[in-house]
Motif scaffolding. Structure first.
Motif, mmCIF file in Angstrom:
data_model
loop_
_atom_site.group_PDB
_atom_site.id
_atom_site.type_symbol
_atom_site.label_atom_id
_atom_site.label_comp_id
_atom_site.label_asym_id
_atom_site.label_seq_id
_atom_site.Cartn_x
_atom_site.Cartn_y
_atom_site.Cartn_z
ATOM 1 N N MET A 186 -58.560 -48.937 47.322
ATOM 2 C CA MET A 186 -57.241 -49.578 47.121
ATOM 3 C C MET A 186 -57.442 -50.954 46.486
ATOM 4 S SD MET A 186 -53.876 -49.602 47.531
ATOM 5 C CE MET A 186 -53.006 -48.814 48.876
ATOM 6 N N THR A 187 -56.853 -51.125 45.318
ATOM 7 C CA THR A 187 -56.939 -52.416 44.648
ATOM 8 C C THR A 187 -55.545 -53.053 44.716
ATOM 9 O OG1 THR A 187 -57.445 -53.382 42.489
ATOM 10 C CG2 THR A 187 -56.623 -51.202 42.446
ATOM 11 N N ASP A 188 -55.445 -54.361 44.489
ATOM 12 C CA ASP A 188 -54.117 -54.990 44.523
ATOM 13 C C ASP A 188 -53.297 -54.574 43.307
ATOM 14 O OD1 ASP A 188 -54.494 -56.403 46.919
ATOM 15 O OD2 ASP A 188 -55.559 -58.015 45.874
ATOM 16 N N VAL A 189 -53.905 -54.715 42.127
ATOM 17 C CA VAL A 189 -53.177 -54.429 40.883
ATOM 18 C C VAL A 189 -54.015 -53.493 40.025
ATOM 19 C CG1 VAL A 189 -52.122 -55.422 38.808
ATOM 20 C CG2 VAL A 189 -52.104 -56.727 40.946
ATOM 21 N N LEU A 190 -53.391 -52.429 39.565
ATOM 22 C CA LEU A 190 -54.039 -51.522 38.619
ATOM 23 C C LEU A 190 -53.284 -51.626 37.302
ATOM 24 C CD1 LEU A 190 -56.075 -49.194 38.052
ATOM 25 C CD2 LEU A 190 -54.209 -47.645 38.610
ATOM 26 N N VAL A 191 -53.981 -52.035 36.253
ATOM 27 C CA VAL A 191 -53.357 -52.171 34.941
ATOM 28 C C VAL A 191 -53.855 -51.024 34.071
ATOM 29 C CG1 VAL A 191 -53.082 -53.633 32.900
ATOM 30 C CG2 VAL A 191 -53.204 -54.684 35.173
ATOM 31 N N VAL A 192 -52.933 -50.214 33.599
ATOM 32 C CA VAL A 192 -53.273 -49.082 32.741
ATOM 33 C C VAL A 192 -53.121 -49.541 31.297
ATOM 34 C CG1 VAL A 192 -52.640 -46.726 32.085
ATOM 35 C CG2 VAL A 192 -52.425 -47.466 34.478
ATOM 36 N N GLY A 193 -54.222 -49.588 30.553
ATOM 37 C CA GLY A 193 -54.157 -49.977 29.138
ATOM 38 C C GLY A 193 -54.766 -51.340 28.904
ATOM 39 N N GLY A 194 -55.727 -51.377 27.992
ATOM 40 C CA GLY A 194 -56.463 -52.622 27.720
ATOM 41 C C GLY A 194 -56.160 -53.193 26.356
ATOM 42 N N GLY A 195 -54.891 -53.133 25.925
ATOM 43 C CA GLY A 195 -54.485 -53.841 24.709
ATOM 44 C C GLY A 195 -54.247 -55.310 25.042
ATOM 45 N N PRO A 196 -53.640 -56.057 24.128
ATOM 46 C CA PRO A 196 -53.395 -57.469 24.398
ATOM 47 C C PRO A 196 -52.571 -57.684 25.669
ATOM 48 C CG PRO A 196 -52.825 -56.925 22.114
ATOM 49 C CD PRO A 196 -53.224 -55.649 22.783
ATOM 50 N N ALA A 197 -51.559 -56.833 25.897
ATOM 51 C CA ALA A 197 -50.694 -57.021 27.066
ATOM 52 C C ALA A 197 -51.469 -56.755 28.351
ATOM 53 C CB ALA A 197 -49.479 -56.092 26.967
ATOM 54 N N GLY A 198 -52.149 -55.632 28.414
ATOM 55 C CA GLY A 198 -52.871 -55.250 29.632
ATOM 56 C C GLY A 198 -53.992 -56.218 29.957
ATOM 57 N N ARG A 199 -54.748 -56.615 28.948
ATOM 58 C CA ARG A 199 -55.872 -57.544 29.196
ATOM 59 C C ARG A 199 -55.350 -58.906 29.649
ATOM 60 N NH1 ARG A 199 -59.495 -54.096 26.285
ATOM 61 N NH2 ARG A 199 -61.615 -54.730 26.766
ATOM 62 N N ALA A 200 -54.290 -59.392 28.983
ATOM 63 C CA ALA A 200 -53.774 -60.714 29.356
ATOM 64 C C ALA A 200 -53.267 -60.686 30.797
ATOM 65 C CB ALA A 200 -52.650 -61.128 28.404
#
Ligand SMILES: Cc1cc2nc3c(=O)[nH]c(=O)nc-3n(C[C@H](O)[C@H](O)[C@H](O)COP(=O)(O)OP(=O)(O)OC[C@H]3O[C@@H](n4cnc5c(N)ncnc54)[C@H](O)[C@@H]3O)c2cc1C
Length: 392
Positions: free
Chosen positions: A1-15
């Motif tokens: 279990m992680t706090d935040v999972l970000v799907v997608g490593g484009g500029p939006a996801g990485r930032a």
């Protein structure tokens, strides 16, 4: 279990992942090819960009040619894409963000599932998977599951500044040149000519929006014809840029998931821009995820005034899609003759409803009877129908 999972490593996801990690949230970023370099040329109005980014490769005064030339009181920044990427990667690293190579294929409650069946659980799930919004459901176009998308398409070549000189000076960013120097009747397209630094210029024939997008071979042909008028023949091995993305994606509505970046969509329906908004909003959205989870972040991205502005911009898009070819340059002639504050409110300010309404009122006041009708009618009609694909 992680706090935040970000799907997608484009500029939006990485930032966003970097901002979440730097707030002490256990953050995971998942992307099928997390190490693949970014290929697109990203640009934005300089005043839209947050502080602290690597310096742009070029900052130039904006210029538009519709029926006449408009020197804009605003600077246009062409981002240093490799430097931006390195900057965000260093921040991800420093913030301890875990990066997983994988393609997300579904979502169930607080878990997402990768294509190989691996489940990943998180308190907050963010879909920053770009215009395909992998957790957004029902994306249109593609498999014919929904209505045909309105798309921005463009075909560009990179030439040196001396070669580009007859068409555009390196000190200025020609944001739009609507003169039909490509010599073809039919769907209106414009030239976008911007400096890339290092003595290079990008010359791009662009269809702002069409449902479906104007095919790239048509844009390629038009670009070559336009450049030939100036005696410019790009080298056979010149770098090219191909652009195709939807500008009318519905709002991300999957319960419990935050759509961010192009998936939100933060894409301005009438210009296609989103990168500056994603970079600028990432810190505040991360604050919200840290304190109030996905719901708080939703409220940040979509207060009632941002929803209203987005609806109005969508109506503006539908107006553009229904305009006859000669009506489009006429529209931009009227628009760019407006005072700078109105242009800025329409082009930026995604939650500035008062500014947006004032800009529309000013536009209406300066429009002739035909343009007024074309601006108002789409509010009462269904979306413009899909057009046939033109002959290549
Ligand atoms: C050539 C080109 C030039 C553009 N120029 C500009 C510009 O100058 N200014 C501007 O504002 N906008 C521009 N855009 C439009 C848009 O803003 C960009 O598409 C931008 O990349 C959007 O950023 P994003 O991070 O939201 O999505 P993306 O950059 O599309 O990133 C999405 C990421 O999600 C990953 N992903 C997709 N599906 C999955 C999945 N199932 N599981 C996990 N990961 C997944 C992808 O691999 C990708 O890395 C341009 C678009 C193109 C194509």
């Amino acid at each position: 279990m992680t706090d935040v999972l970000v799907v997608g490593g484009g500029p939006a996801g990485r930032a966003l992942a970097a901002e979440c990690g730097s707030r002490g949230l256990a953050t995971t970023l998942v992307d099928p090819t997390p190490d693949a370099p970014w290929r697109a040329t990203y640009a934005a109005w300089l005043d839209e960009l947050p502080e602290g980014l690597p310096p742009p490769v070029a900052i130039a005064r904006g210029r538009v040619i519709a029926h006449t030339t408009h020197a804009l009181d605003r600077r246009y920044a062409v981002l240093d894409v490799p430097a931006l990427r390195a900057h965000l990667d260093a921040r991800l690293d420093a913030a301890g963000v875990r990066i997983i190579a994988g393609r997300v294929s579904g979502h169930a409650g607080p878990a997402v599932v990768l294509a190989d069946g691996t489940p990943l659980s998180a308190r907050s799930v963010v879909d920053a998977g770009g215009h395909r919004a992998p957790l957004g459901g029902g994306h249109h176009g593609g498999n014919g599951a929904g209505p045909t998308a309105a798309e921005q398409t463009a075909y560009g070549v990179v030439v040196d500044t001396a070669t580009a000189a007859p068409i555009a000076a390196a000190e200025s960013a020609l944001v739009m040149d609507w003169r039909p120097e490509h010599g073809e009747p039919g769907w209106p397209t414009f030239l976008y000519a911007i400096p890339l630094g290092g003595g290079a210029m990008l010359l791009e024939e662009t269809s702002l929006a069409r449902r479906p997008g104007l095919p790239l071979p048509v844009l390629h042909r038009r670009l070559l014809a336009r450049l030939a008028r100036y005696g410019i023949t790009p080298q056979a091995d010149a770098r090219v840029e191909r652009v195709r993305f939807p500008v009318d994606r519905p709002r991300h509505a999957t319960p419990g998931v935050l759509g961010f970046g192009a998936a939100a969509p933060l894409v301005h329906p009438a210009t296609g821009f989103s990168v500056a908004d994603s970079l600028r909003l990432a810190p505040a959205v991360a604050d919200d995820l840290a304190t109030g989870g996905v719901r708080a972040a939703q409220r940040r991205l979509w207060p009632a005034r941002a929803v209203a502005v987005h609806r109005l911009r969508r109506i503006g898009l539908e107006a553009l899609l229904r305009m006859p070819p000669e009506g489009v340059p006429a529209f931009f002639e009227t628009f760019f003759a407006l005072p700078e504050r109105h242009r800025r409110a329409y082009l930026s300010g995604r939650d500035d409803l008062a500014g947006h309404l004032a800009a529309m009122a000013a536009l209406f006041g300066h429009a002739d009877i035909n343009l007024r009708r074309r601006l108002v009618e789409p509010a009462f009609r269904r979306p413009a129908p899909a057009l046939p694909t033109p002959r290549r």
